[in-house]
Design an enzyme around this catalytic site. Sequence first.
Site, short mmCIF file in Angstrom:
data_model
loop_
_atom_site.label_atom_id
_atom_site.label_comp_id
_atom_site.label_asym_id
_atom_site.label_seq_id
_atom_site.Cartn_x
_atom_site.Cartn_y
_atom_site.Cartn_z
CD GLU A 39 22.99 -5.66 -66.46
OE1 GLU A 39 24.01 -5.18 -67.01
OE2 GLU A 39 22.25 -6.46 -67.33
CG HIS B 177 21.40 -3.39 -75.39
ND1 HIS B 177 22.72 -2.69 -75.11
CD2 HIS B 177 20.81 -3.36 -74.20
CE1 HIS B 177 22.59 -2.29 -73.93
NE2 HIS B 177 21.71 -2.74 -73.31
CG ASP C 5 31.36 -5.07 -74.71
OD1 ASP C 5 31.78 -5.48 -73.53
OD2 ASP C 5 31.01 -5.95 -75.70
C1 6MZ Z 1 24.83 -5.30 -70.31
C2 6MZ Z 1 23.87 -5.59 -72.33
C3 6MZ Z 1 22.80 -6.29 -71.80
O1 6MZ Z 1 25.36 -3.45 -79.00
O2 6MZ Z 1 25.46 -5.48 -80.51
N1 6MZ Z 1 23.94 -5.66 -73.79
N2 6MZ Z 1 24.76 -5.17 -71.44
N3 6MZ Z 1 23.57 -5.77 -69.46
C4 6MZ Z 1 22.53 -6.30 -70.63
N4 6MZ Z 1 21.56 -6.91 -69.81
C5 6MZ Z 1 20.80 -8.12 -70.38
N5 6MZ Z 1 21.89 -6.47 -72.95
C6 6MZ Z 1 22.64 -6.22 -74.10
O3 6MZ Z 1 23.74 -5.08 -78.85
C7 6MZ Z 1 24.06 -6.32 -78.11
C8 6MZ Z 1 25.11 -6.01 -76.91
O4 6MZ Z 1 24.32 -5.06 -75.97
C9 6MZ Z 1 24.75 -5.34 -74.64
C10 6MZ Z 1 26.07 -6.06 -74.74
O5 6MZ Z 1 27.19 -5.40 -74.99
C11 6MZ Z 1 25.58 -7.02 -76.08
O6 6MZ Z 1 26.84 -7.63 -76.70
P1 6MZ Z 1 24.69 -4.57 -79.81
O7 6MZ Z 1 23.58 -3.54 -80.84
#
Ligand code: 6MZ
Length: 359
Positions: free
Chosen positions: A217, A26, A154
């Site tokens: 998850e 991410h 999201d």
């Molecule tokens: C689910 C996750 C995550 O998209 O703003 N994100 N979603 N489970 C996880 N496990 C730890 N880790 C990150 O990056 C941040 C976003 O990625 C997702 C969440 O929606 C978070 O807000 P971006 O680049």
Amino acid sequence: ALFNFVMDNEADVFYRELPKVELHAHLNGSVSFQTIEKLISRKPHLNIEHGMTAIGKGQRRTLDECFQVFKVIHQLVDTEEDILMVATDVIKEFAADGVKYLELRSTPREEENTGKDVNMEIDKKKYVETVIKAIRQCKSEGVDIDVRFLLAIDRRNGTEVAMETVKLAEEFMLSTDGLVVGLDLSGDPTVGHGKDLLPALQRAKNCGLKLSLHLSEVPSQLEESDLLLNLPPDRIGHGTFLHPEVGGSQSLVDKVVQNNIPLELCLTSNVKGQTVSCYSKHHFNYWYQMGHPCVICTDDKGVFSTDLSQEYQLAASTFGLSHEAVWKLSQQAIDYIFAPDTVKQQLKQKWIDIQPQMF
Ligand code: 6MZ
């Protein structure tokens, strides 16, 4: 205290030099300590400290607290300039860690930035364009890494935003000559329901976008996971609670196995986010023993203070993998990328060229 947030450890030379494929990263979770420092100095008025953006050595948070951390990072990354810097830095850091192919994922965001410069406003299209710009800049600078992009849905934003994101991904898939390869479904797993997102995900699939979905998850998502597996997705993020030993079910496992859906596994993320109690209990073991396709990934290398070399080393030391087994693991990941076969062939050649220097 400062050291806490730099990096937990540094991996041994073998793991750093190992050519690697990163398929679950991410963007805003991957921001390094160094980049956070630059962002903080740009926005001193926010009063954000490093301790609020990363989980250091030996620390753990609930998954819920992890999602609070993303909110803080989003406050720091809210202009075109920030997004460009963050994406460029993240790509170069993965390349420096020996990652040869990277699929970045990020949630298109709009930011009003009211009271500031008018041209600081950013909409979702501009957000995606800016990430694409960073990918192209790195390429033109000759950074040794092939980068693709997944637009993230999201789950907390519901049906309409999901559909909007799919349409945006369709547009960019056509206009970027294959840089946008698919979609990710992520966000707080305790919010929203997958069934509301099925029409959007089905549409994405129909138009040739690949799907990587966060699945199970957290516990007690059997019904949702079953629905989403019927699509079926092209890859699964985490899949922590799919198997019966942890409250999943054999029929979920069967669906994953029958469709041969690779799992993206992020050891430190799951341990620090407390969905897995310790490294040795990580579900990597379950799936790897079964011979099922597994890809080691970082998830959020900034937030969880790790990198991909370290994750490979942790998997090896926890589960007793030889260097040969680790090599095979990183090489097999090539088969699960979303870019076309020509890219897979190029990567396979790269691994062949590097191998003699490693053993
Ligand atoms: C689910 C996750 C995550 O998209 O703003 N994100 N979603 N489970 C996880 N496990 C730890 N880790 C990150 O990056 C941040 C976003 O990625 C997702 C969440 O929606 C978070 O807000 P971006 O680049």
